[in-house]
Design a protein around this motif. Structure first.
Motif, PDB file in Angstrom:
ATOM      1  N   CYS A 155      -1.971   2.340  -5.086  1.00 33.29           N
ATOM      2  CA  CYS A 155      -1.075   1.523  -4.261  1.00 33.29           C
ATOM      3  C   CYS A 155      -0.298   0.551  -5.152  1.00 33.29           C
ATOM      4  O   CYS A 155      -0.755   0.161  -6.229  1.00 33.29           O
ATOM      5  CB  CYS A 155      -1.868   0.706  -3.247  1.00 33.29           C
ATOM      6  SG  CYS A 155      -2.801   1.688  -2.071  1.00 33.29           S
ATOM      7  N   CYS A 206      -7.658   1.133  -4.808  1.00 33.14           N
ATOM      8  CA  CYS A 206      -7.158  -0.112  -4.192  1.00 33.14           C
ATOM      9  C   CYS A 206      -8.222  -0.652  -3.242  1.00 33.14           C
ATOM     10  O   CYS A 206      -9.086   0.095  -2.783  1.00 33.14           O
ATOM     11  CB  CYS A 206      -5.872   0.193  -3.437  1.00 33.14           C
ATOM     12  SG  CYS A 206      -5.135  -1.231  -2.630  1.00 33.14           S
ATOM     13  N   HIS A 227       0.823  -1.211   0.000  1.00 36.49           N
ATOM     14  CA  HIS A 227       0.000   0.000   0.000  1.00 36.49           C
ATOM     15  C   HIS A 227       0.858   1.262   0.000  1.00 36.49           C
ATOM     16  O   HIS A 227       0.368   2.354   0.325  1.00 36.49           O
ATOM     17  CB  HIS A 227      -0.995  -0.044   1.166  1.00 36.49           C
ATOM     18  CG  HIS A 227      -1.875  -1.248   1.071  1.00 36.49           C
ATOM     19  ND1 HIS A 227      -2.925  -1.341   0.183  1.00 36.49           N
ATOM     20  CD2 HIS A 227      -1.778  -2.466   1.662  1.00 36.49           C
ATOM     21  CE1 HIS A 227      -3.465  -2.548   0.265  1.00 36.49           C
ATOM     22  NE2 HIS A 227      -2.792  -3.253   1.151  1.00 36.49           N
ATOM     23  N   CYS A 246      -7.872  -1.272  -0.291  1.00 31.95           N
ATOM     24  CA  CYS A 246      -7.713  -0.658   1.039  1.00 31.95           C
ATOM     25  C   CYS A 246      -8.485   0.650   1.134  1.00 31.95           C
ATOM     26  O   CYS A 246      -8.605   1.222   2.207  1.00 31.95           O
ATOM     27  CB  CYS A 246      -6.243  -0.422   1.334  1.00 31.95           C
ATOM     28  SG  CYS A 246      -5.527   0.956   0.417  1.00 31.95           S
TER      29      CYS A 246
END
Ligand SMILES: [Zn+2]
Length: 404
Positions: A274, A267, A257, A269
């Motif tokens: 990332c 991403c 990340h 996340c």
């Protein structure tokens, strides 16, 4: 506190006992970490303990079936032949387990490093239901542990998770590619009768992979390195002097990340651009115009056949990896970068591109001797690292395993 315990004699006896247990761990650690079998005399020299003390400690470890004697060999010095000592095989073992984005695995490893049993199941766990996955893992644990010799004692179990774990017992804070947040996996694992009483702990998948790699590299003298584990997600870990540097909570190494381009794709996340979105397995397959479910071997075959999309995808992945690694190396000054997971078989296509970027972007590159190499532990390193994490506690304090 009783007056008896507070007398100088009592304190001294406790200190003596603690010292004995400490020395027991010291001797066992030396026997296990040594690249070649060591004798009692070798251990006495290495530890500074007397020969008589070493003999007594070694005998206790042999009695407990933690250490085995090999046939004596004539030493070059005069005197009795030396008896080489090695870690016992098939007596005490630990269970490594892993939940990753496209597989589930269980591996039983003993003190000698031998794999006594294992099973890895391929499946798609992107956005999975933790209850279903933990039930499958519980079944897999039973299946594998029931298949090994009943005389083998199991010291415990460690579960590798591709995400943030801040305490040994969880919960899993976040595993972005599984889609898990605040999941109490230990409680879930214990809710099935087959695994209700199993001693289990958790750690991050790349941290455990790096631990397995550190064990494998110790005999070569490479003790510090940046470890990168490629799967659908990308894990990382910094190993310093043989130990994984975890950071304040054990959350360090989230190299997947690190930002390659803030304007890049979204991403899992929640952030954008990332490294995973350029060099994770899904990203590599997608940009090679290949089915995401195909194994990485398909990408390698395409690249070997000269397929332009596959080669371009790997070149772009290498550039992204090089960029993230250059940032990391500039920050932490490490000489070795070790590629694990899918990056091991992909290394011939990735290393030249990664090295080009490192030469360009790492300030100290002309002087540092920076090397990018392939991991020694190739298949499911986190499973081995998870078992090693449990065994390491036994080695540091073997006293609980002395009485059979
Ligand atoms: Zn991300």
């Amino acid at each position: 506190m009783t007056s008896r315990q507070s007398t100088p004699l009592g304190a001294s006896a406790i200190r003596q006992a603690n010292l004995r247990e400490h020395n027991l761990g010291l001797v066992l650690r030396l026997i296990i970490d040594s690249p070649v079998p060591v004798s009692r005399a070798d251990i006495a020299v290495a530890t500074g303990l007397t020969r008589a003390t070493v003999s007594s400690l070694a005998d206790r470890l042999i009695m407990a079936s933690l250490v085995t004697e090999l046939p004596p060999v004539m030493s070059q010095r005069a005197g009795r032949p030396a008896v080489p000592l090695v870690p016992a095989s098939g007596t005490l073992a630990a269970v490594g387990m892993e939940i990753n984005v496209d597989y589930l695995g269980v591996r039983v490893v003993d003190l000698s490093g031998a794999i006594l049993g294992e099973h890895v199941e391929s499946a798609d766990f992107r956005g999975s239901d933790p209850v279903t996955v933990m039930h499958r893992l519980s079944d897999l644990y039973s299946h594998v542990t029931e298949s090994i010799d009943g005389d083998v004692r199991l010291a415990g179990t460690c579960l590798a998770i591709p995400g943030l774990v801040d305490r040994m017992i969880g919960p899993v804070r976040m595993a972005p590619n599984l889609g898990w947040r605040e999941v109490d996996v230990v409680k879930e694992f214990h809710s099935y009768p087959a695994t209700a009483g199993v001693r289990i702990r958790l750690d991050n998948e790349a941290t455990l992979g790096a631990r397995a790699e550190a064990d494998a590299l110790r005999p070569t003298g490479t003790l510090s390195f940046m470890y990168l584990s490629g799967e659908v997600g990308i894990g990382g870990a910094l190993v310093v002097d043989g130990a994984v540097f975890g950071g304040r909570h054990g959350w360090s190494g989230e190299i997947g990340h690190m930002v390659v381009d803030p304007a890049g794709p979204l991403c899992r996340c929640g952030s954008t651009g990332c490294l995973e979105q350029y060099a994770g397995k899904d990203a590599l397959m997608r940009s090679a115009a290949m089915d995401l479910d195909l194994p990485v071997a398909a990408l390698i075959s395409a690249a070997e056949a000269g397929n332009t999309a596959a080669l371009d995808s790997l070149a772009a992945g290498a550039r992204a990896l090089g960029t993230a690694l250059a940032n990391a190396v500039n920050l932490i000054d490490v000489e070795n970068v070790v590629l694990g997971g899918i990056y091991a078989p992909l290394a011939p296509f990735l290393i030249p591109g990664i090295e080009d970027v490192l030469r360009l972007r790492v300030l100290s590159a002309p002087w540092s001797g920076l090397r990018v190499c392939v991991a020694e532990v190739r298949d499911y390193a986190a499973l081995t690292g998870a078992a090693s994490a449990v065994l390491s506690d036994v080695i540091d304090d073997p006293s609980a395993w002395l009485d059979r």
